[in-house]
Design a protein around this motif. Structure first.
Motif, PDB file in Angstrom:
ATOM      1  N   VAL A 129       0.867  -1.186   0.000  1.00  0.00           N
ATOM      2  CA  VAL A 129       0.000   0.000   0.000  1.00  0.00           C
ATOM      3  C   VAL A 129       0.898   1.227   0.000  1.00  0.00           C
ATOM      4  N   ASN A 130       0.356   2.336  -0.514  1.00  0.00           N
ATOM      5  CA  ASN A 130       1.068   3.607  -0.519  1.00  0.00           C
ATOM      6  C   ASN A 130       0.382   4.570   0.442  1.00  0.00           C
ATOM      7  N   GLN A 131       1.179   5.141   1.329  1.00  0.00           N
ATOM      8  CA  GLN A 131       0.679   6.129   2.272  1.00  0.00           C
ATOM      9  C   GLN A 131       1.710   7.242   2.409  1.00  0.00           C
ATOM     10  N   GLY A 132       1.283   8.458   2.122  1.00  0.00           N
ATOM     11  CA  GLY A 132       2.200   9.594   2.267  1.00  0.00           C
ATOM     12  C   GLY A 132       3.453   9.458   1.432  1.00  0.00           C
ATOM     13  N   ASN A 133       3.290   9.022   0.175  1.00  0.00           N
ATOM     14  CA  ASN A 133       4.418   8.854  -0.760  1.00  0.00           C
ATOM     15  C   ASN A 133       5.427   7.801  -0.299  1.00  0.00           C
ATOM     16  N   VAL A 134       5.006   6.928   0.592  1.00  0.00           N
ATOM     17  CA  VAL A 134       5.859   5.837   1.070  1.00  0.00           C
ATOM     18  C   VAL A 134       5.149   4.522   0.779  1.00  0.00           C
ATOM     19  N   THR A 135       5.898   3.544   0.265  1.00  0.00           N
ATOM     20  CA  THR A 135       5.333   2.234  -0.019  1.00  0.00           C
ATOM     21  C   THR A 135       5.584   1.298   1.160  1.00  0.00           C
ATOM     22  N   TYR A 136       4.512   0.635   1.595  1.00  0.00           N
ATOM     23  CA  TYR A 136       4.587  -0.299   2.716  1.00  0.00           C
ATOM     24  C   TYR A 136       4.156  -1.683   2.245  1.00  0.00           C
ATOM     25  N   VAL A 137       4.710  -2.682   2.923  1.00  0.00           N
ATOM     26  CA  VAL A 137       4.289  -4.062   2.717  1.00  0.00           C
ATOM     27  C   VAL A 137       3.341  -4.437   3.845  1.00  0.00           C
ATOM     28  N   VAL A 138       2.205  -5.022   3.463  1.00  0.00           N
ATOM     29  CA  VAL A 138       1.234  -5.467   4.458  1.00  0.00           C
ATOM     30  C   VAL A 138       1.669  -6.830   4.977  1.00  0.00           C
ATOM     31  N   VAL A 139       1.960  -6.889   6.287  1.00  0.00           N
ATOM     32  CA  VAL A 139       2.458  -8.116   6.904  1.00  0.00           C
ATOM     33  C   VAL A 139       1.382  -8.664   7.834  1.00  0.00           C
ATOM     34  N   ASN A 140       1.030  -9.910   7.649  1.00  0.00           N
ATOM     35  CA  ASN A 140       0.053 -10.575   8.518  1.00  0.00           C
ATOM     36  C   ASN A 140       0.772 -11.167   9.721  1.00  0.00           C
ATOM     37  N   GLN A 141       0.281 -10.864  10.889  1.00  0.00           N
ATOM     38  CA  GLN A 141       0.845 -11.398  12.130  1.00  0.00           C
ATOM     39  C   GLN A 141      -0.254 -12.128  12.886  1.00  0.00           C
ATOM     40  N   SER A 142       0.015 -13.365  13.256  1.00  0.00           N
ATOM     41  CA  SER A 142      -0.983 -14.167  13.984  1.00  0.00           C
ATOM     42  C   SER A 142      -0.579 -14.311  15.441  1.00  0.00           C
TER      43      SER A 142
END
Length: 273
Positions: A121-134
């Motif tokens: 996802v992109n937020q505030g011109n920064v790209t993030y990876v969505v990490v699932n944590q269980s």
């Protein structure tokens, strides 16, 4: 009286037509021949030398041939543009050149690609990876900056520094970095290079290190090469003049016959009154 005069003219035109036709029959068309050729190519695989350069006859048929020579130390070059990718040892690298007018070096950085099922996802011109944590049978999601995620997954990317004069392996060739500019890196290397020249009868080609001009001619099942191009062209000019004269004789013969035919027809037209 008119018919007698017409008969005389008809006879004259027929004599002219017959004379022109007889000249056509006895005329012999000149041919092109090459005396003392510089080279005679008589079979495929034959080797011959032109001013120290060795050629090989790669094909020979119907008055034409192809010859080839190999430069064992030909210079090749390639340019790698800034911010383009390069494959090396099954690894993809990105070329990055400093934004300078006269850079002294460039950098190859390993390209670390995310897998296809990685969600970003992109937020505030920064790209993030969505990490699932269980945790305790509950799923939580967190966002990790893409560079940080890559470092966690792959470690530090491999880098190489390129400088002018250094060796560089490129497409299975050992090259030398000849120049580094703000736009690209120039690579050079030496390797064999084969150059093929086609030889067709009546056409010229340049052979040898001095680009000597030769004319090719199909003769007695072979292809001969002569550097006396002017003499060859002179023989072709004679053939052209001969064909023009033959065409003129055909014209005289046909027109004279038609004139005789017309005169005969007009002479025997019935008179009125």
């Amino acid at each position: 009286m008119q018919r007698r005069a017409a008969g005389v003219y008809v006879t004259v035109f027929l004599v002219i037509a017959a004379g022109a036709y007889s000249l056509i029959g006895v005329a012999q068309e000149p041919t092109v021949s090459v005396e003392n050729p510089d080279q005679t190519l008589s079979n495929q695989g034959q080797k011959f030398n032109v001013d120290g350069r060795q050629y090989n006859v790669t094909s020979l048929s119907d008055g034409s041939a192809e010859v080839a020579w190999t430069n064992q130390s030909a210079t090749y070059s390639a340019e790698l543009g800034n911010n383009t990718t390069v494959e090396q040892d099954n690894t993809t690298f990105r070329l990055l050149i400093p934004n300078q007018s006269n850079p002294s070096q460039a950098t190859l950085t390993e390209v670390q690609n995310l897998s296809e099922d990685t969600q970003t996802v992109n937020q505030g011109n920064v790209t993030y990876v969505v990490v699932n944590q269980s945790s305790n049978d509950t799923a939580n999601k967190s966002l990790v900056p893409v560079d940080e995620y890559k470092q966690q997954q792959f470690g530090e990317p491999e880098t190489q520094t390129l400088r002018q004069g250094n060796n560089f392996q490129y497409q299975n060739n050992s090259t030398t970095i000849a120049n580094i500019s703000a736009e690209s890196v120039l690579l050079q290397w030496e390797a064999p290079k084969t150059t093929t020249t086609s030889l067709s009868s009546g056409e010229t080609a340049e052979l040898g290190p001095n680009n000597q001009t030769y004319v090719a001619h199909g003769q007695d099942g072979s292809v001969v090469l002569s550097s006396n191009v002017d003499a060859y062209n002179s023989q072709n000019a004679e053939i052209g003049e001969f064909n023009e004269r033959i065409a003129g004789l055909w014209g005289v013969s046909i027109l004279s016959f038609l004139a005789a035919l017309l005169l005969a027809m007009f002479a025997f037209l019935p008179f009125k009154g």
